[in-house]
Design a protein around this motif. Structure first.
Motif, PDB file in Angstrom:
ATOM      1  N   ASP A 411      -8.222  -3.274  -3.851  1.00  0.00           N
ATOM      2  CA  ASP A 411      -6.837  -2.840  -3.998  1.00  0.00           C
ATOM      3  C   ASP A 411      -6.452  -2.129  -2.711  1.00  0.00           C
ATOM      4  OD1 ASP A 411      -6.439  -3.755  -6.615  1.00  0.00           O
ATOM      5  OD2 ASP A 411      -7.464  -2.023  -7.449  1.00  0.00           O
ATOM      6  N   ARG A 476      -3.388  -6.264  -4.813  1.00  0.00           N
ATOM      7  CA  ARG A 476      -4.774  -6.572  -5.198  1.00  0.00           C
ATOM      8  C   ARG A 476      -5.141  -7.834  -4.432  1.00  0.00           C
ATOM      9  NH1 ARG A 476      -7.361  -5.622 -11.002  1.00  0.00           N
ATOM     10  NH2 ARG A 476      -7.588  -3.624  -9.930  1.00  0.00           N
ATOM     11  N   ALA A 497      -1.060  -5.176  -7.422  1.00  0.00           N
ATOM     12  CA  ALA A 497      -2.020  -4.166  -7.866  1.00  0.00           C
ATOM     13  C   ALA A 497      -1.565  -3.580  -9.194  1.00  0.00           C
ATOM     14  CB  ALA A 497      -2.146  -3.071  -6.811  1.00  0.00           C
TER      15      ALA A 497
END
Length: 650
Positions: A411, A476, A497
């Motif tokens: 992340d 992400r 994310a």
């Protein structure tokens, strides 16, 4: 129907064919072989079914018969000149053909560019990597679900003789360097590789084919040539042959296997993760990645040979729309990257490659978000732990590495575009948390995100440039570890994310993620108002240890040969002082030893250099290369370590 093709559009050729045809030349013609190959490469090539034709001159026609696109017998190469079959035209033709080693597995799905699938023609990365070719019609390795692990077999005297032959040929190539390793040297290495394969030394034989393929790419100026890949291939080959010629016990890990073995897995529930294009000097296609309920990664590949470098990139991108070859599944690789499969009778290799045998049944199923199990589990480990796993896997034989061992799941918070890397390569800086989902993105490591593949016709570079305009965006990501003394990642896929205040504005059918090599991001896909973040990237950190000094000499040897390491005393003294001042006394000692071995050549009474087997020089080079490799891995591990861990050690 006959069609005129590009000059580089030649059929594949088996390595033993190259060795036999070149060996049939007289010494005089062998000296002319490189020049003849350069001239022949300029002639137009026409294909008529399974025959490739080249009009050498007004009277001589060269015909290569290649069933399935592969010349498998020297008798399939015909020339109409008066010197045939011992003519330079036949040898030049097989020298220009890409090597196809049918005894090796096809392109490895987790290889880095340019590289070697299964230690042959690079995935390369990605793969990377340099690896073996496959027959023109095949995209799956033959299944052997009930193949047992071969019993340990000690080396016989004939096996050792084959290993010594391969070692001598590899030493000669190293001593000559890329500039001196012409077609004759390459053919000798291929002849030694064929002898090794007949002795069931599959792994070193495949490594030798990889070296020849990368030397060809280097000498021709192929765009996917990477000197680091060639150095790694030579190091691997010399390491294997050295071990085989000195060991006394059983050697199953040194021998390798003739083909991949597939184990019965029964029922599998697979969840697609992402798909990436595969583009090497000889192959193009796509690989889809999936995770099962236990968190294990698997791959499904659709990779085929290509003979046209111009059409290869569109072929790789278009492969994303091909149907996944697994049972009765009726979805493309792009769709599978966001969907799922329920598989019965599944088979899987040790490297995670899924078999597509007749007994396999698969139907489409619901996929999963990256933020939901089982996919979310991949992002739970700390970055340092993931890097340690990736570096540890590099110590294993390529065919034994678990699928995705070099992938990182992070992340990140984008910081903005950074100064271009070597060769003008674009980079994007980001900050990643130091502890999985809860590590926080404000005080984590700053990493450089690089394109998954550098080919301009793939979408990687354009997508990276667009992401550079969105500092503060939280993502992400999935990427491939780039081993360097600073944190670097080859970006392959992105998604929103779980804690992102402004998610990507993607359509519902894209499931919140993007395959960066196959799909192009648009400005509308980015949030209208990205999360607050820096508008300029932080300054690059100062230069670290001068590890490049020894590494540069190791690479210089591969490029220009043994004679390049006999420099002036001033250069040697400067290198030694720089390394010792940085505390790298071992590196200085290895470099001195390498230079001494390079200069230690006997001369006859007339002062002429007496040819030797270059064994002592190769041993010194291998020691320096191994040290450079180990140091690079240690520096990469330290670069990804949490700041508190580094401070504590200090």
């Amino acid at each position: 129907m006959s069609a005129t093709t590009r000059g580089d559009d030649w059929p594949g050729v088996r390595p033993e064919v190259v060795a036999e045809v070149v060996a049939g030349l007289s010494a005089r013609l062998q000296k002319r072989l490189d020049g003849a190959a350069a001239k022949l490469a300029q002639r137009p090539v026409t294909r008529n079914g399974e025959e490739w034709r080249v009009q050498v001159d007004e009277e001589s026609l060269l015909v290569l018969r290649a069933p399935g696109g592969v010349v498998a017998d020297p008798a399939d190469v015909h020339c109409g000149c008066l010197l045939a079959p011992a003519c330079v035209h036949r040898a030049a033709a097989v020298t220009l053909c890409p090597i196809v080693d049918a005894s090796e597995p096809p392109v490895a799905p987790d290889a880095p560019e340019g590289t070697e699938p299964a230690k042959g023609i690079e995935p390369a990365k990605g793969i990377e990597p340099a690896k073996a070719s496959e027959p023109a019609e095949a995209t799956e390795a033959p299944e052997a679900p009930d193949a047992a692990t071969p019993a340990p077999t000690p080396l016989t005297p004939s096996d050792r003789a084959a290993a010594r032959h391969l070692h001598r040929a590899a030493c000669a190539v190293l001593a000559a360097g890329v500039s001196g390793a012409g077609a004759v040297s390459q053919a000798e290495l291929l002849r030694a590789a064929h002898r090794a394969r007949l002795a069931a030394l599959y792994r070193p034989a495949a490594a030798a084919v990889a070296v020849v393929t990368r030397i060809r790419a280097a000498r021709s100026g192929a765009p996917d040539h990477r000197l680091a890949d060639l150095v790694a291939a030579l190091r691997d080959l010399l390491d294997l042959t050295t071990a085989l010629t000195t060991t006394t016990g059983s050697t199953p890990e040194l021998r390798g296997t003739a083909r991949q073995a597939y184990a019965e897995e029964g029922g599998l529930r697979l969840y697609g993760l992402f798909a990436e294009p595969v583009l090497t000097a000889t192959h193009a296609g796509v690989v889809s990645w999936a995770v099962d309920a236990d968190g294990r990664l698997s791959t499904v590949a659709d990779v085929t040979p290509h003979g046209d470098a111009v059409a290869a990139a569109p072929l790789a991108v278009g492969a994303g729309n091909r149907t996944v070859r697994l049972g009765d599944a009726a979805l493309s690789h792009r769709e599978f990257s966001r969907a799922g499969l329920a598989v019965q009778g599944a088979t899987r290799s040790a490297t995670g490659r899924l078999g597509a045998g007749a007994s396999v049944r698969a139907v489409r199923a619901v996929g999963t978000d990256w933020t939901a199990p089982p996919a979310a589990r991949l992002w739970s480990d700390e970055p340092a732990a993931q890097v340690a796993r990736a570096l540890a896997a590099q110590e294993l034989p390529y065919e034994s590495r678990p699928a995705g061992s070099d992938l990182l799941f992070l992340d990140v918070n984008l910081l903005g575009a950074a100064p271009n890397g070597p060769g003008g390569e674009p980079r994007l800086l980001a900050r990643c948390g130091a502890g999985g989902l809860d590590g926080g993105l404000d005080n984590g490591l700053v990493i450089a995100l690089r394109a998954g593949h550098e080919h301009p016709e793939l979408a990687f570079r354009a997508n990276l440039a667009l992401l550079g305009t969105a500092p503060g965006l939280r993502l992400r990501v999935i990427g491939r570890l780039e081993r360097a003394d600073r944190p670097e990642l080859r970006l392959l896929a992105i998604g929103t994310a779980p804690d992102a205040p402004d998610p990507l504005a993607l359509t519902a059918d894209r499931a919140g993620r993007v395959n960066l090599g196959l799909e192009r991001l648009q400005t509308a896909d980015l949030p209208a108002g990205p999360a607050t973040g820096p508008t300029t990237a932080p300054a690059s950190p100062p230069e670290g240890l001068p590890v490049h000094v020894l590494g540069r000499r190791v690479e210089q040897t591969v490029t220009t040969g043994r004679h390049a390491l006999v420099p002036s005393t001033a250069t040697a003294t400067a290198d030694r002082s720089l390394l010792r001042a940085a505390g790298l006394a071992t590196a200085a000692q290895l470099l001195d030893g390498l230079r001494a071995a390079a200069a230690n050549q006997q001369r006859d009474v007339f002062g002429r250099i007496v040819q030797d087997d270059h064994d002592a020089f190769a041993a010194a080079w291998l020691a320096a290369a191994a040290y450079t490799e180990a140091l690079a891995a240690a520096l990469c591990s330290a670069a990804w370590a949490p700041e508190e861990a580094v401070t504590g050690k200090a």
